[in-house]
Write a protein that holds these residues in place. Structure first.
Motif, PDB file in Angstrom:
ATOM      1  N   ALA A   1      33.458  16.932  22.381  1.00  0.00           N
ATOM      2  CA  ALA A   1      32.946  18.145  23.154  1.00  0.00           C
ATOM      3  C   ALA A   1      33.897  18.253  24.103  1.00  0.00           C
ATOM      4  CB  ALA A   1      31.682  17.966  23.604  1.00  0.00           C
ATOM      5  N   GLY A   2      34.483  19.379  24.546  1.00  0.00           N
ATOM      6  CA  GLY A   2      35.458  19.460  25.690  1.00  0.00           C
ATOM      7  C   GLY A   2      36.793  19.439  25.432  1.00  0.00           C
ATOM      8  N   THR A   3      37.255  18.534  24.330  1.00  0.00           N
ATOM      9  CA  THR A   3      38.573  18.406  23.935  1.00  0.00           C
ATOM     10  C   THR A   3      39.328  19.807  23.671  1.00  0.00           C
ATOM     11  OG1 THR A   3      38.161  16.420  23.047  1.00  0.00           O
ATOM     12  CG2 THR A   3      40.258  17.372  22.651  1.00  0.00           C
ATOM     13  N   GLY A   4      40.240  20.360  24.401  1.00  0.00           N
ATOM     14  CA  GLY A   4      41.033  21.261  23.912  1.00  0.00           C
ATOM     15  C   GLY A   4      40.371  22.773  24.610  1.00  0.00           C
ATOM     16  N   THR A   5      39.359  22.759  25.191  1.00  0.00           N
ATOM     17  CA  THR A   5      38.743  23.928  25.909  1.00  0.00           C
ATOM     18  C   THR A   5      38.851  24.368  27.226  1.00  0.00           C
ATOM     19  OG1 THR A   5      36.720  22.643  26.273  1.00  0.00           O
ATOM     20  CG2 THR A   5      36.911  23.524  24.180  1.00  0.00           C
ATOM     21  N   GLN A   6      39.670  23.153  28.058  1.00  0.00           N
ATOM     22  CA  GLN A   6      39.985  23.331  29.382  1.00  0.00           C
ATOM     23  C   GLN A   6      41.292  24.205  29.588  1.00  0.00           C
ATOM     24  OE1 GLN A   6      40.543  19.538  31.093  1.00  0.00           O
ATOM     25  NE2 GLN A   6      38.482  18.877  30.543  1.00  0.00           N
ATOM     26  N   MET A   7      41.317  25.261  30.690  1.00  0.00           N
ATOM     27  CA  MET A   7      42.465  25.887  30.933  1.00  0.00           C
ATOM     28  C   MET A   7      43.364  24.878  31.623  1.00  0.00           C
ATOM     29  SD  MET A   7      41.819  28.945  30.132  1.00  0.00           S
ATOM     30  CE  MET A   7      42.979  29.886  30.938  1.00  0.00           C
ATOM     31  N   PRO A   8      44.709  25.394  31.323  1.00  0.00           N
ATOM     32  CA  PRO A   8      45.808  24.071  31.898  1.00  0.00           C
ATOM     33  C   PRO A   8      45.902  24.581  33.399  1.00  0.00           C
ATOM     34  CG  PRO A   8      46.562  25.941  30.817  1.00  0.00           C
ATOM     35  CD  PRO A   8      45.207  25.899  30.469  1.00  0.00           C
ATOM     36  N   PRO A   9      46.372  23.731  34.352  1.00  0.00           N
ATOM     37  CA  PRO A   9      46.626  23.889  35.794  1.00  0.00           C
ATOM     38  C   PRO A   9      47.257  25.161  35.789  1.00  0.00           C
ATOM     39  CG  PRO A   9      47.441  21.841  34.861  1.00  0.00           C
ATOM     40  CD  PRO A   9      46.914  22.397  33.815  1.00  0.00           C
ATOM     41  N   PRO A  10      47.252  25.998  37.311  1.00  0.00           N
ATOM     42  CA  PRO A  10      47.733  27.330  37.263  1.00  0.00           C
ATOM     43  C   PRO A  10      49.300  27.161  37.215  1.00  0.00           C
ATOM     44  CG  PRO A  10      46.094  26.763  39.047  1.00  0.00           C
ATOM     45  CD  PRO A  10      46.373  25.738  38.008  1.00  0.00           C
TER      46      PRO A  10
END
Length: 166
Positions: free
Chosen positions: A143-152
């Protein structure tokens, strides 16, 4: 046969031409003469058979009929054979499940005889031991892998790289 009788016949709404009627009458006359000359050939006279000939003909036909019945299996025999084949396939499947062998062997090998199937599986496993190794499954999804937004900063550079250039 009388000529008046044939004049009543019609083909496509038209009466038969006289030429056709005459040909039919001539053929009928020839058939009648042939029947009178040789009554045993065909017609009302027919051939007479002795009792021995009749017995032989009937026994030959009965023997042929019995042979045909013996050669062709009945519906019950076919159903019984199909049921035995299904039972043998299920027994082979149980054997594969108990040994943890792949079920695809059911499609490759003959499942008609369970003992022969077991022997064939034994030979295949001895010749191809990789058959018995379990297929490696990928690790479960975390869970959570690949669902985060990249840094700005990275997000802007990725957006610029994929932006159409006109």
């Amino acid at each position: 046969m009388k000529k008046e009788f044939l004049k009543n016949f019609q083909v496509n709404g038209q009466p038969l031409p006289d030429v056709v009627i005459d040909a039919i009458m001539q053929e009928n006359a020839r058939d009648l003469e042939a029947a009178k000359a040789d009554p045993g050939a065909k017609g009302a006279g027919g051939k007479l058979f002795t009792q021995d000939e009749v017995n032989r003909i009937v026994s030959d036909r009965l023997a042929r009929d019995r042979a045909d019945r013996a050669a062709a299996p009945s519906q019950e025999d076919e159903r019984e054979l199909a049921l035995k084949a299904r039972e043998a396939r299920l027994d082979c499947r149980d054997y594969l499940d108990s040994k943890k062998y792949p079920a695809a062997l059911l499609d490759v090998l003959d499942t008609g005889d369970v003992e022969k199937f077991k022997a064939a599986v034994g030979v295949m496993v001895s010749k191809f031991p990789a058959i018995t190794r379990p297929v490696e499954t990928p690790p479960p999804y975390s869970a959570g892998t690949g669902t985060q937004m990249p840094p700005p900063g990275l997000r802007d550079s990725l957006a610029a790289a994929f932006r159409p250039k006109f």
